[in-house]
Design a protein around this motif. Structure first.
Motif, PDB file in Angstrom:
ATOM      1  N   ASN A 203       0.844  -1.192   0.000  1.00 34.29           N
ATOM      2  CA  ASN A 203       0.000   0.000   0.000  1.00 34.29           C
ATOM      3  C   ASN A 203       0.882   1.247   0.000  1.00 34.29           C
ATOM      4  O   ASN A 203       0.766   2.117   0.855  1.00 34.29           O
ATOM      5  N   THR A 204       1.771   1.342  -0.983  1.00 34.39           N
ATOM      6  CA  THR A 204       2.686   2.481  -1.054  1.00 34.39           C
ATOM      7  C   THR A 204       1.953   3.780  -1.347  1.00 34.39           C
ATOM      8  O   THR A 204       2.416   4.850  -0.953  1.00 34.39           O
ATOM      9  N   GLY A 205       0.811   3.702  -2.019  1.00 35.12           N
ATOM     10  CA  GLY A 205       0.068   4.914  -2.338  1.00 35.12           C
ATOM     11  C   GLY A 205      -0.384   5.654  -1.101  1.00 35.12           C
ATOM     12  O   GLY A 205      -0.462   6.887  -1.097  1.00 35.12           O
ATOM     13  N   ARG A 206      -0.682   4.913  -0.049  1.00 38.30           N
ATOM     14  CA  ARG A 206      -1.175   5.538   1.177  1.00 38.30           C
ATOM     15  C   ARG A 206      -0.090   5.709   2.230  1.00 38.30           C
ATOM     16  O   ARG A 206      -0.040   6.725   2.924  1.00 38.30           O
ATOM     17  N   TYR A 207       0.787   4.711   2.348  1.00 39.41           N
ATOM     18  CA  TYR A 207       1.758   4.716   3.430  1.00 39.41           C
ATOM     19  C   TYR A 207       3.192   4.970   2.976  1.00 39.41           C
ATOM     20  O   TYR A 207       4.076   5.120   3.826  1.00 39.41           O
ATOM     21  N   GLY A 208       3.455   5.010   1.678  1.00 36.95           N
ATOM     22  CA  GLY A 208       4.814   5.226   1.211  1.00 36.95           C
ATOM     23  C   GLY A 208       5.632   3.948   1.238  1.00 36.95           C
ATOM     24  O   GLY A 208       5.250   2.945   1.849  1.00 36.95           O
ATOM     25  N   PRO A 209       6.814   3.955   0.583  1.00 33.22           N
ATOM     26  CA  PRO A 209       7.609   2.725   0.462  1.00 33.22           C
ATOM     27  C   PRO A 209       8.175   2.215   1.777  1.00 33.22           C
ATOM     28  O   PRO A 209       8.329   1.010   1.959  1.00 33.22           O
ATOM     29  N   GLN A 210       8.500   3.101   2.713  1.00 33.29           N
ATOM     30  CA  GLN A 210       9.108   2.649   3.962  1.00 33.29           C
ATOM     31  C   GLN A 210       8.100   1.927   4.854  1.00 33.29           C
ATOM     32  O   GLN A 210       8.373   0.822   5.350  1.00 33.29           O
ATOM     33  N   LEU A 211       6.943   2.514   5.060  1.00 35.96           N
ATOM     34  CA  LEU A 211       5.965   1.911   5.958  1.00 35.96           C
ATOM     35  C   LEU A 211       5.293   0.697   5.334  1.00 35.96           C
ATOM     36  O   LEU A 211       5.001  -0.282   6.025  1.00 35.96           O
ATOM     37  N   SER A 212       5.045   0.743   4.036  1.00 33.67           N
ATOM     38  CA  SER A 212       4.390  -0.401   3.397  1.00 33.67           C
ATOM     39  C   SER A 212       5.301  -1.619   3.327  1.00 33.67           C
ATOM     40  O   SER A 212       4.827  -2.727   3.066  1.00 33.67           O
ATOM     41  N   ALA A 213       6.605  -1.431   3.567  1.00 32.14           N
ATOM     42  CA  ALA A 213       7.536  -2.562   3.568  1.00 32.14           C
ATOM     43  C   ALA A 213       7.609  -3.252   4.926  1.00 32.14           C
ATOM     44  O   ALA A 213       8.237  -4.315   5.039  1.00 32.14           O
ATOM     45  N   ILE A 214       6.983  -2.697   5.950  1.00 34.41           N
ATOM     46  CA  ILE A 214       7.078  -3.279   7.294  1.00 34.41           C
ATOM     47  C   ILE A 214       6.605  -4.733   7.341  1.00 34.41           C
ATOM     48  O   ILE A 214       7.236  -5.564   8.008  1.00 34.41           O
ATOM     49  N   PRO A 215       5.492  -5.108   6.667  1.00 35.45           N
ATOM     50  CA  PRO A 215       5.120  -6.538   6.692  1.00 35.45           C
ATOM     51  C   PRO A 215       6.224  -7.452   6.164  1.00 35.45           C
ATOM     52  O   PRO A 215       6.382  -8.581   6.652  1.00 35.45           O
ATOM     53  N   HIS A 216       6.987  -6.985   5.186  1.00 34.67           N
ATOM     54  CA  HIS A 216       8.118  -7.788   4.697  1.00 34.67           C
ATOM     55  C   HIS A 216       9.160  -7.969   5.800  1.00 34.67           C
ATOM     56  O   HIS A 216       9.686  -9.072   5.999  1.00 34.67           O
ATOM     57  N   TYR A 217       9.486  -6.878   6.516  1.00 37.39           N
ATOM     58  CA  TYR A 217      10.482  -6.971   7.577  1.00 37.39           C
ATOM     59  C   TYR A 217      10.041  -7.931   8.676  1.00 37.39           C
ATOM     60  O   TYR A 217      10.846  -8.709   9.204  1.00 37.39           O
ATOM     61  N   LEU A 218       8.759  -7.871   9.030  1.00 39.17           N
ATOM     62  CA  LEU A 218       8.257  -8.670  10.145  1.00 39.17           C
ATOM     63  C   LEU A 218       7.982 -10.117   9.768  1.00 39.17           C
ATOM     64  O   LEU A 218       7.744 -10.950  10.653  1.00 39.17           O
ATOM     65  N   SER A 219       8.006 -10.435   8.477  1.00 36.51           N
ATOM     66  CA  SER A 219       7.687 -11.801   8.057  1.00 36.51           C
ATOM     67  C   SER A 219       8.725 -12.813   8.532  1.00 36.51           C
ATOM     68  O   SER A 219       8.470 -14.024   8.506  1.00 36.51           O
ATOM     69  N   ARG A 220       9.884 -12.346   8.980  1.00 37.38           N
ATOM     70  CA  ARG A 220      10.917 -13.267   9.459  1.00 37.38           C
ATOM     71  C   ARG A 220      10.576 -13.842  10.832  1.00 37.38           C
ATOM     72  O   ARG A 220      11.153 -14.841  11.256  1.00 37.38           O
ATOM     73  N   TYR A 221       9.650 -13.213  11.537  1.00 37.28           N
ATOM     74  CA  TYR A 221       9.315 -13.648  12.887  1.00 37.28           C
ATOM     75  C   TYR A 221       8.108 -14.590  12.892  1.00 37.28           C
ATOM     76  O   TYR A 221       7.239 -14.502  12.038  1.00 37.28           O
ATOM     77  N   ARG A 222       8.082 -15.452  13.890  1.00 37.51           N
ATOM     78  CA  ARG A 222       6.878 -16.209  14.212  1.00 37.51           C
ATOM     79  C   ARG A 222       6.269 -15.562  15.443  1.00 37.51           C
ATOM     80  O   ARG A 222       6.978 -15.077  16.324  1.00 37.51           O
ATOM     81  N   TRP A 223       4.941 -15.563  15.501  1.00 36.40           N
ATOM     82  CA  TRP A 223       4.248 -14.866  16.565  1.00 36.40           C
ATOM     83  C   TRP A 223       3.511 -15.835  17.486  1.00 36.40           C
ATOM     84  O   TRP A 223       3.010 -16.868  17.044  1.00 36.40           O
ATOM     85  N   GLU A 224       3.415 -15.446  18.749  1.00 32.73           N
ATOM     86  CA  GLU A 224       2.498 -16.061  19.695  1.00 32.73           C
ATOM     87  C   GLU A 224       1.549 -14.961  20.158  1.00 32.73           C
ATOM     88  O   GLU A 224       1.987 -13.911  20.639  1.00 32.73           O
ATOM     89  N   PHE A 225       0.256 -15.194  19.990  1.00 31.23           N
ATOM     90  CA  PHE A 225      -0.748 -14.211  20.348  1.00 31.23           C
ATOM     91  C   PHE A 225      -1.328 -14.560  21.717  1.00 31.23           C
ATOM     92  O   PHE A 225      -1.864 -15.659  21.908  1.00 31.23           O
ATOM     93  N   VAL A 226      -1.219 -13.617  22.640  1.00 33.63           N
ATOM     94  CA  VAL A 226      -1.614 -13.840  24.021  1.00 33.63           C
ATOM     95  C   VAL A 226      -2.891 -13.058  24.307  1.00 33.63           C
ATOM     96  O   VAL A 226      -3.046 -11.919  23.846  1.00 33.63           O
ATOM     97  N   ASP A 227      -3.805 -13.639  25.078  1.00 32.61           N
ATOM     98  CA  ASP A 227      -5.036 -12.915  25.420  1.00 32.61           C
ATOM     99  C   ASP A 227      -4.825 -12.102  26.694  1.00 32.61           C
ATOM    100  O   ASP A 227      -3.724 -12.058  27.269  1.00 32.61           O
ATOM    101  N   GLU A 228      -5.890 -11.452  27.174  1.00 29.40           N
ATOM    102  CA  GLU A 228      -5.784 -10.582  28.339  1.00 29.40           C
ATOM    103  C   GLU A 228      -5.442 -11.339  29.613  1.00 29.40           C
ATOM    104  O   GLU A 228      -4.943 -10.761  30.574  1.00 29.40           O
TER     105      GLU A 228
END
Length: 273
Positions: A203-228
């Motif tokens: 979504n470079t049109g809205r967020y620009g090249p730097q911010l729209s690339a964040i999902p690429h940067y974070l794709s290297r991680y695995r996540w654990e989602f914790v509830d309250e």
């Protein structure tokens, strides 16, 4: 009866099941729900430069006296309905940017970065009383990306362009691991948003090249989602995203909270940020 060509024959061996797919992975990151965090506002922080031209002029003066400018920005991630959301600022209802700023020429990198983060997001007054000394600090997990500004222009690149030996600015994006609770305060003239990865992606049109690339940067991680309650309720890979996930949410700041459902139009990432 005609024989079946080899390319159409089916193997009698079943495909392997249950094999791990975790080699060479970085540490799994635990994400806490957006509802765990407290958001408020504090005194306005006007931008130092009224225009992009003024900002580039100040960059030129900095380079003349101190050399390459060092800029640090934070990628803070929590989750909403088991989908990662990035916390970012919106300025003047027009531009998106990550928390952080340039370092003063005599500041150490991490100490200076934490000081800049506190200027932007540390609570004050009654909000500060809700915070604890341990959560007043920031856990700088790792560097996600480096962007270079080769000239006194708005263009930045995720690599050092050929024949460029003296870039005018280097911007580093750090992944900040949030604790399970924290109090954050945004200047009154800004908004703090929680933007889902699916909205940033491509979504470079809205967020620009730097911010729209964040999902690429974070794709290297695995996540654990914790509830309250602190229980791990989902993880990657293989966990479906909750269908209730919506768009960007306004968490604090700004005069109009009617955009909290993500229906924001005509906004984009700040050019040359």
């Amino acid at each position: 009866m005609a024989s079946i060509p080899p390319e159409y024959q089916q193997s009698t061996n079943l495909p392997p099941t249950g094999l791990s797919f975790n080699e060479k992975q970085p540490d799994t990151i635990r994400l806490y729900p957006l509802s765990n965090y407290t958001f408020g506002t504090k005194e306005a922080q006007p931008e130092e430069d009224p225009s992009v031209k003024d900002r580039l002029k100040r960059l030129e003066e900095h380079y003349e006296h101190h050399g390459m400018r060092r800029t640090c920005e934070a990628v803070l991630v929590c989750h909403e309905h088991n989908h990662p959301h990035v916390l970012m600022l919106q300025i003047a209802n027009a531009f998106f940017k990550l928390p952080g700023d340039y370092l003063h020429h005599d500041q150490e990198e991490i100490a200076g970065f934490k000081a800049r983060l506190n200027e932007r997001l540390a609570p004050t007054g009654s909000l500060s009383a809700r915070d604890t000394p341990s959560s007043a600090d920031w856990t700088v997990h790792s560097t996600l990306a480096q962007w270079y500004r080769p000239n006194f222009e708005t263009f930045m690149y995720p690599y050092l362009p050929p024949h460029t030996t003296r870039p005018k600015e280097c911007k580093k994006l750090y992944f900040i691991q949030l604790p399970h609770t924290k109090v954050l305060a945004v200047p009154k003239n800004m908004k703090l948003l929680a933007v889902p990865l699916f909205e940033l992606y491509d979504n470079t049109g809205r967020y620009g090249p730097q911010l729209s690339a964040i999902p690429h940067y974070l794709s290297r991680y695995r996540w654990e989602f914790v509830d309250e309650e602190g229980k791990v309720v989902a993880w990657t890979p293989g966990a479906p995203v909750d269908e209730r996930v919506g768009g960007a949410k306004v968490l604090a700041g700004g005069d109009d909270h009617g955009e909290a459902n993500g229906e924001m139009q005509g906004v984009k990432a700040e050019e040359g940020a």
